[in-house]
Design an enzyme around this catalytic site. Structure first.
Site, PDB file in Angstrom:
ATOM      1  N   ILE A   1       0.858  -1.186   0.000  1.00  0.00           N
ATOM      2  CA  ILE A   1       0.000   0.000   0.000  1.00  0.00           C
ATOM      3  C   ILE A   1       0.893   1.236   0.000  1.00  0.00           C
ATOM      4  O   ILE A   1       1.951   1.254   0.639  1.00  0.00           O
ATOM      5  CB  ILE A   1      -0.938  -0.004   1.232  1.00  0.00           C
ATOM      6  N   LEU A   2       0.471   2.254  -0.724  1.00  0.00           N
ATOM      7  CA  LEU A   2       1.240   3.498  -0.778  1.00  0.00           C
ATOM      8  C   LEU A   2       0.314   4.671  -1.049  1.00  0.00           C
ATOM      9  O   LEU A   2      -0.475   4.642  -1.993  1.00  0.00           O
ATOM     10  CB  LEU A   2       2.301   3.428  -1.891  1.00  0.00           C
TER      11      LEU A   2
ATOM     12  N   GLN B   1       0.268  12.410   1.801  1.00  0.00           N
ATOM     13  CA  GLN B   1       0.316  11.695   3.072  1.00  0.00           C
ATOM     14  C   GLN B   1      -0.111  12.590   4.223  1.00  0.00           C
ATOM     15  O   GLN B   1      -0.279  13.785   4.079  1.00  0.00           O
ATOM     16  CB  GLN B   1       1.721  11.132   3.299  1.00  0.00           C
TER      17      GLN B   1
ATOM     18  N   LYS C   1      -3.014  12.528   5.674  1.00  0.00           N
ATOM     19  CA  LYS C   1      -4.397  12.978   5.484  1.00  0.00           C
ATOM     20  C   LYS C   1      -5.403  11.860   5.750  1.00  0.00           C
ATOM     21  O   LYS C   1      -6.544  11.916   5.303  1.00  0.00           O
ATOM     22  CB  LYS C   1      -4.580  13.515   4.056  1.00  0.00           C
TER      23      LYS C   1
ATOM     24  N   GLY D   1      -4.506   6.589   3.937  1.00  0.00           N
ATOM     25  CA  GLY D   1      -4.106   5.201   4.064  1.00  0.00           C
ATOM     26  C   GLY D   1      -5.173   4.379   4.783  1.00  0.00           C
ATOM     27  O   GLY D   1      -5.452   3.237   4.410  1.00  0.00           O
TER      28      GLY D   1
ATOM     29  N   GLU E   1      -0.125  -8.474   4.002  1.00  0.00           N
ATOM     30  CA  GLU E   1       1.017  -9.371   3.868  1.00  0.00           C
ATOM     31  C   GLU E   1       2.091  -8.992   4.893  1.00  0.00           C
ATOM     32  O   GLU E   1       2.396  -7.829   5.082  1.00  0.00           O
ATOM     33  CB  GLU E   1       1.580  -9.268   2.447  1.00  0.00           C
TER      34      GLU E   1
ATOM     35  N   SER F   1       6.578  -3.417   7.110  1.00  0.00           N
ATOM     36  CA  SER F   1       7.669  -2.461   7.292  1.00  0.00           C
ATOM     37  C   SER F   1       7.398  -1.675   8.572  1.00  0.00           C
ATOM     38  O   SER F   1       6.305  -1.733   9.147  1.00  0.00           O
ATOM     39  CB  SER F   1       7.749  -1.507   6.103  1.00  0.00           C
TER      40      SER F   1
END
Length: 354
Positions: free
Chosen positions: A163-164, A170, A172, A175, A199, A203
């Protein structure tokens, strides 16, 4: 116009970047990692790579980039099928097998901001879900803000591969919107109670994002589904519920971690992670052993602990969490639309949709 831009929260100095900056539409920002763009086009001396904000086609030539944007076939709409639309935000499902070049270009671009992403060209076995924003005052224009990918067939029942949210968008809560959509789709797809999750291993950034997402998800569930009781208890899956008579004598409800997982579409391990992170569990007896568990927030196998709804409410206030899920059921379209909406549509017309 797009939502206001925000500087990236990424603070680690990028190591071994073959592209230092990207131009996405009319936005210029730094990259974080290296991507495997063709060496004859992109090398260690490349300072700026131009990326089409509609199809992610790339070029080092500003003039060629400008010419392409005038004729890009995805200027008015992304490829694939719209599966969600609410409040100007929409999610589009793109089949990597049917849109290979698009998926490959998207993956190459995403690798500039993902440290562990490894799938670039073998995209046929993945679905890509694009998050777009369309300003109601400019309905002919849209912006792609980010995406998540998902294996078509995951032996581990993963509902999300990577996901990105693109750096300018970002911070906001976008995500969480994509995570929520992934869980909704996973919940409706699940067979015989099979529940998935992202998955793993996650990170560091992914772990932090998902931990907060899981905490908010559980907080909403506890508040909305146990608001008629003063306290709520939960135990490990091995712990049996007490008799009906004992329940009547207690001002609380006993549920298992597994039951919370089934209700929220979360893995049991993720439920436990969230409850520990929230710091809202306390032992049911004041023994010394359980006092230590209360201090650490640790949940032991077979142990029943107390969750006070008042503590959950205080947690939501402290973290500014709204009770209502930001992902709305009524926003889903097509095969993901709520069943009752299908029934209303079918009863109001004799024509079938193609």
């Amino acid at each position: 116009m797009a939502p206001p831009n925000n500087p990236s929260s990424h603070t680690k100095p990028p190591a071994h970047r073959n592209v230092k900056h990207v131009v996405l539409g009319d936005l210029l920002f730094k990259t974080w990692y290296q991507s495997i763009y063709p060496e004859e086009l992109v090398n260690k001396d490349t300072d700026r790579l131009y990326i089409c904000r509609w199809c992610f086609r790339y070029s080092c030539d500003a003039d060629a980039f400008a010419k392409h944007t005038q004729v890009c076939q995805h200027r008015t709409t992304p490829p694939g099928t719209k599966v969600y639309d609410h409040g100007g935000y929409a999610v589009w499902e793109v089949d990597g097998d049917k849109n290979k070049l698009y998926a490959q270009n998207l993956s190459l671009f995403a690798k500039l901001f993902l440290d562990h992403k490894s799938v670039f060209f073998d995209v046929a076995s993945f679905l890509y879900y694009l998050l777009t924003f369309t300003d109601p005052h400019d309905p002919e224009n849209y912006y792609i803000l980010g995406f998540f990918s998902k294996e078509k067939l995951s032996w581990d029942a993963n509902n999300l591969a990577c996901i990105l949210i693109f750096p300018p968008y970002q911070r906001k809560q976008l995500g969480k919107l994509l995570m929520g959509v992934s869980y909704k789709i996973s919940d409706w797809e699940k067979d015989s109670g099979l529940i998935g999750g992202p998955e793993k291993p996650l990170s560091e950034m992914g772990r932090k994002s998902y931990s907060r997402f899981w905490e908010e998800r559980i907080a909403r569930y506890l508040l909305l589904h146990t608001s008629d009781t003063e306290d709520s208890e939960y135990s490990s899956p091995q712990k049996q519920k007490p008799s009906k008579a004992s329940c009547k004598r207690q001002p609380h409800e006993v549920v298992t971690v597994q039951e919370i997982g089934l209700a929220t579409g979360m893995l049991t391990e993720d439920v436990i992670t969230a409850l520990k992170g929230m710091g809202i569990v306390e032992p049911t007896t004041p023994s010394k052993k359980r006092k230590s568990n209360q201090e650490t927030g640790e949940v032991n196998d077979g142990e029943t602990v107390m969750i006070r709804i008042s503590d959950v409410l205080e947690w939501t206030k402290a973290h500014h969490v709204t009770w209502r899920d930001p992902v709305r059921d009524e926003g889903f379209l097509g095969r993901w639309a709520p069943r009752d909406m299908h029934e209303i549509s079918d009863s109001g017309s004799d024509e079938s949709d193609e």
